[in-house]
Design an enzyme around this catalytic site. Sequence first.
Site, short mmCIF file in Angstrom:
data_model
loop_
_atom_site.label_atom_id
_atom_site.label_comp_id
_atom_site.label_asym_id
_atom_site.label_seq_id
_atom_site.Cartn_x
_atom_site.Cartn_y
_atom_site.Cartn_z
N THR A 179 -5.39 50.06 24.50
CA THR A 179 -6.62 49.43 24.02
C THR A 179 -6.61 49.27 22.50
O THR A 179 -6.88 48.19 21.97
CB THR A 179 -7.84 50.28 24.43
OG1 THR A 179 -7.88 50.36 25.86
CG2 THR A 179 -9.14 49.69 23.93
N SER A 238 -8.89 46.24 26.48
CA SER A 238 -9.15 47.40 27.34
C SER A 238 -7.93 47.68 28.20
O SER A 238 -7.17 46.76 28.52
CB SER A 238 -10.37 47.17 28.24
OG SER A 238 -10.11 46.16 29.19
N CYS A 239 -7.73 48.95 28.55
CA CYS A 239 -6.61 49.33 29.41
C CYS A 239 -7.11 50.41 30.38
O CYS A 239 -8.19 50.96 30.20
CB CYS A 239 -5.43 49.84 28.59
SG CYS A 239 -5.73 51.39 27.71
N PRO A 240 -6.34 50.72 31.43
CA PRO A 240 -6.82 51.64 32.46
C PRO A 240 -7.27 53.00 31.94
O PRO A 240 -8.30 53.50 32.35
CB PRO A 240 -5.63 51.76 33.41
CG PRO A 240 -4.93 50.45 33.28
CD PRO A 240 -5.08 50.07 31.83
N GLY A 295 -7.75 53.67 28.64
CA GLY A 295 -8.58 53.49 27.45
C GLY A 295 -8.15 54.37 26.30
O GLY A 295 -8.96 54.71 25.44
#
Length: 523
Positions: free
Chosen positions: A37, A29-31, A33
């Site tokens: 991700t 997951s990443c900020p 998305g």
Amino acid sequence: SAAASADADTAPASAPETARPFRIVAVTSCPTGIAHTYMAAESLEKAGREAGVELVVETQGSAGFTRLDPAVVAAADGVIFAHDVPVRDKDRFAGKPTVDVGVKAGINRPAELIGEVRGKAERGEVTSGSPSGAGTPVERAGESGEGYGTKLRKWLMSGVSYMVPFVAAGGLLIALGFAIGGYEIKSAPSVMDHFVWTQTDSWAALLFQIGAVAFGFLVPVLAGYIAYGMADRPGLVPGFVGGMIASTINAGFLGGLVAGLLAGGVVMAIQKVRIPAPVRGIMPVVVIPLISSAIVGFLMFVVVGKPIASAQKGMTDWLNGLSGSNAVLLGALLGLMMCFDLGGPVNKVAYTFATAGIAVSNPGDSAMKIMAAVMAAGMVPPLAMALATTVRGKLFTPTERENGKAAWVLGASFISEGAIPFAAADPLRVIPASMAGGAVTGALSMAFGATLRAPHGGIFVVPLIGNPFLYLVAVAAGVCVTTALVVVLKGMRKPAPGTVRPGSAEGATGTTSAQETKQPVAA
């Protein structure tokens, strides 16, 4: 040879110690998305195939996520978390050997992570079970022993990741309203009172007013999901209440940050209080929302709201007063930040700063110039890598040349992460070159006075940009600077011993990743 290879495949399978492959489940997951991700997921899956392990990834992106089958999780021998925002429903994976890293590690060193989790499994290292020792969901949001600085970044990024789609939807709708009906459309009457199906101005007013409503959610969503990142679902109510108060008292983006942190902290404190068993059932539904909302509301209205509103006004006035060389320097600085880590925390700080400026129904001219500079600079690295692989393909590996084709689309769409494969392979050349081009583009965009009301879209929102031709000139200038620097810097190590002509390099080593790594600049 097919039979031989089949025999080779079946022989070890019959041995008891390799009766079944090692099984790993992973979450990425990443900020925002969007890019990190899925890039991390693809990288881990590829490394898993190469290592001969069964690896299944759950991508917790901006489009939501599909939970892994509980049977798959139960059968897993190890877990990899590659995330920059808290993993949702993390307790599902408790009691298994776990490697917990940032999302970039999942992109850059997947084989190493697989090796780490296998090592932990061999040593019998497992994560603790449910919250007995952790206390609250916030303390389970990251790796055990993680510093509060790292946790704070994850909490803030959690809020930003949920806010960005509202920014994109609201900003693009408002920009389309302006494009169709002109800037005076913001003073149009409500479409509830006046809407004519055959008038373009009515449609423009409709788009503008929907966008303005979407923008109205920005600060409450930011605050609510910062609190969610800290305290899980109990943080949502006080977070949204605090964020709405921040909007009401004109404390803006800064007020939303503070409200979210306050809400999360208050809920965490309440959750630490020992509650008699009969009352626990109503805690999450009645007691926590009631007490936390009252405390956060009191703090925002009476204690911290006014100073934050003053600080927000001061920052807005400073931005609106920027002109000349100061504006150009700010554009260069934002360009450097956008290209420093290509979608990482520094990039997100610059992007969030820009979106915070335009996240009002009537932003100042300087705020729209800053947004234009930030988007222009963010497009430079992937476009420059794509151009470099086109004009001097000999300096890149076959894999990088393939990545270069995708980077055209990613760069044009304002997805800076398209340059990550190049930066990961050769950071000392690619990152400084990208920063130089980004600084040039940011400075030129500000100097040309290009404005942008939409917070995303890349080349596809050029019709909505003020001074679009000069804006494209600024982007092209930065792309040329970065491309030239990358080609020169990579070309400087051409005479390294062992380099071969590209034809023979590809013929001999096109399928051997280790050899490609040793000689990425065959010329």
